[in-house]
Design a protein around this motif. Structure first.
Motif, PDB file in Angstrom:
ATOM      1  N   ALA A 134      -3.782  10.952   0.843  1.00 34.05           N
ATOM      2  CA  ALA A 134      -4.163   9.836  -0.207  1.00 34.05           C
ATOM      3  C   ALA A 134      -3.599   8.503  -0.083  1.00 34.05           C
ATOM      4  CB  ALA A 134      -4.121  10.403  -1.583  1.00 34.05           C
ATOM      5  N   GLY A 135      -4.234   7.311  -0.593  1.00 33.57           N
ATOM      6  CA  GLY A 135      -3.569   6.239  -0.330  1.00 33.57           C
ATOM      7  C   GLY A 135      -4.046   5.344  -1.482  1.00 33.57           C
ATOM      8  N   ILE A 136      -3.182   4.354  -1.808  1.00 28.94           N
ATOM      9  CA  ILE A 136      -3.540   3.703  -3.100  1.00 28.94           C
ATOM     10  C   ILE A 136      -3.190   2.065  -2.853  1.00 28.94           C
ATOM     11  CG2 ILE A 136      -1.271   3.984  -4.337  1.00 28.94           C
ATOM     12  CD1 ILE A 136      -2.954   4.040  -7.023  1.00 28.94           C
ATOM     13  N   MET A 137      -4.125   1.407  -3.196  1.00 31.03           N
ATOM     14  CA  MET A 137      -3.898  -0.142  -3.158  1.00 31.03           C
ATOM     15  C   MET A 137      -3.077  -0.703  -4.174  1.00 31.03           C
ATOM     16  SD  MET A 137      -7.643  -1.049  -1.846  1.00 31.03           S
ATOM     17  CE  MET A 137      -8.525  -0.587  -2.893  1.00 31.03           C
ATOM     18  N   ILE A 156       0.850  -1.108  -0.061  1.00 31.13           N
ATOM     19  CA  ILE A 156      -0.080  -0.058  -0.053  1.00 31.13           C
ATOM     20  C   ILE A 156       0.900   1.321  -0.014  1.00 31.13           C
ATOM     21  CG2 ILE A 156      -1.713   1.382   1.423  1.00 31.13           C
ATOM     22  CD1 ILE A 156      -2.834  -1.197   0.381  1.00 31.13           C
ATOM     23  N   MET A 157       0.590   2.203  -0.815  1.00 31.93           N
ATOM     24  CA  MET A 157       1.326   3.466  -0.922  1.00 31.93           C
ATOM     25  C   MET A 157       0.225   4.665  -0.492  1.00 31.93           C
ATOM     26  SD  MET A 157       4.274   2.254  -1.563  1.00 31.93           S
ATOM     27  CE  MET A 157       5.300   3.963  -1.880  1.00 31.93           C
ATOM     28  N   ALA A 158       0.973   5.706   0.076  1.00 33.77           N
ATOM     29  CA  ALA A 158       0.193   6.759   0.460  1.00 33.77           C
ATOM     30  C   ALA A 158       1.077   8.021   0.560  1.00 33.77           C
ATOM     31  CB  ALA A 158      -0.192   6.514   1.885  1.00 33.77           C
ATOM     32  N   ILE A 187      -3.947  10.112  -6.670  1.00 31.83           N
ATOM     33  CA  ILE A 187      -2.837   9.528  -6.381  1.00 31.83           C
ATOM     34  C   ILE A 187      -2.947   8.278  -7.480  1.00 31.83           C
ATOM     35  CG2 ILE A 187      -3.888   8.033  -4.777  1.00 31.83           C
ATOM     36  CD1 ILE A 187      -1.649   7.660  -3.321  1.00 31.83           C
ATOM     37  N   SER A 188      -1.604   7.935  -7.999  1.00 32.62           N
ATOM     38  CA  SER A 188      -1.693   6.935  -8.996  1.00 32.62           C
ATOM     39  C   SER A 188      -0.397   6.135  -8.930  1.00 32.62           C
ATOM     40  CB  SER A 188      -1.608   7.476 -10.244  1.00 32.62           C
ATOM     41  OG  SER A 188      -0.739   8.224 -10.801  1.00 32.62           O
ATOM     42  N   ARG A 189       0.067   5.084  -9.462  1.00 31.17           N
ATOM     43  CA  ARG A 189       1.165   4.425  -9.161  1.00 31.17           C
ATOM     44  C   ARG A 189       1.545   3.573 -10.570  1.00 31.17           C
ATOM     45  NH1 ARG A 189       0.325   0.318  -4.620  1.00 31.17           N
ATOM     46  NH2 ARG A 189       2.193  -0.677  -5.071  1.00 31.17           N
ATOM     47  N   TYR A 219       2.584   8.570  -7.644  1.00 27.82           N
ATOM     48  CA  TYR A 219       2.596   9.995  -8.212  1.00 27.82           C
ATOM     49  C   TYR A 219       1.179  10.482  -7.222  1.00 27.82           C
ATOM     50  CZ  TYR A 219       5.051   8.225 -11.864  1.00 27.82           C
ATOM     51  OH  TYR A 219       5.882   7.467 -12.790  1.00 27.82           O
ATOM     52  N   LEU A 220       1.226  11.873  -7.039  1.00 30.74           N
ATOM     53  CA  LEU A 220       0.511  12.630  -6.363  1.00 30.74           C
ATOM     54  C   LEU A 220       0.125  13.931  -7.512  1.00 30.74           C
ATOM     55  CD1 LEU A 220      -1.630  12.950  -4.125  1.00 30.74           C
ATOM     56  CD2 LEU A 220      -0.206  14.462  -2.945  1.00 30.74           C
ATOM     57  N   GLN A 221      -0.849  13.988  -8.240  1.00 25.29           N
ATOM     58  CA  GLN A 221      -1.086  15.202  -8.990  1.00 25.29           C
ATOM     59  C   GLN A 221      -2.101  15.965  -8.272  1.00 25.29           C
ATOM     60  OE1 GLN A 221      -0.222  15.628 -12.303  1.00 25.29           O
ATOM     61  NE2 GLN A 221      -1.256  17.889 -11.808  1.00 25.29           N
ATOM     62  N   MET A 222      -1.480  17.220  -7.762  1.00 27.55           N
ATOM     63  CA  MET A 222      -2.022  18.108  -7.261  1.00 27.55           C
ATOM     64  C   MET A 222      -2.534  19.270  -8.265  1.00 27.55           C
ATOM     65  SD  MET A 222       0.342  18.015  -3.809  1.00 27.55           S
ATOM     66  CE  MET A 222       1.535  18.918  -4.542  1.00 27.55           C
TER      67      MET A 222
END
Length: 124
Positions: A49-52, A33-35, A69-71, A79-82
């Motif tokens: 944000a977190g991504i599975m 898991i990334m956050a 958030i994407s991976r 990544y975190l697009q803001m």
């Protein structure tokens, strides 16, 4: 051992955009898991944000609709697009990895590894 290195922070005007990246070393990235978390001066570190593993994601209410958030598991990068940044988004942004749970946790203690952080400053 996993190492996380963030990049992409900087100074931007309100309403602008930034894209943060977090490059991970190690073989377990695709299973983690990334956050993203952030910490503003004088405040506690908070979940952003977190991504599975599968790409499913979750967001803090304060960024929902503005941040994505994407991976890319092939590149071991999250990544975190803001977009539509606000002065209250100013903080140090941290990437974190959790090798044990199945769903992004909002508590800091769930995460096994942390990056060094990247500063995001939004001017009004």
């Amino acid at each position: 051992q996993v190492q996380l290195v963030e990049s992409g922070g900087g100074l931007v005007q309100a309403g602008g955009s930034l894209r943060l990246s977090c490059a991970a070393s190690g073989r377990t990235f695709s299973r983690s898991i990334m956050a993203w978390f952030r910490q503003a001066p004088g405040k506690e570190r908070e979940f952003v944000a977190g991504i599975m593993r599968s790409g499913g994601n979750t967001y803090a209410d304060s960024v929902k609709g503005r941040f994505t958030i994407s991976r890319d598991n092939a590149k071991n990068t999250v990544y975190l697009q803001m977009n539509s940044l606000k002065p209250e988004d100013t903080a140090v942004y941290y990437c974190a990895a959790d090798e044990h749970t199945m769903y992004p946790q909002r508590g800091l203690g769930a995460y096994d590894y942390w990056g060094q952080g990247t500063q995001v400053t939004v001017s009004s």
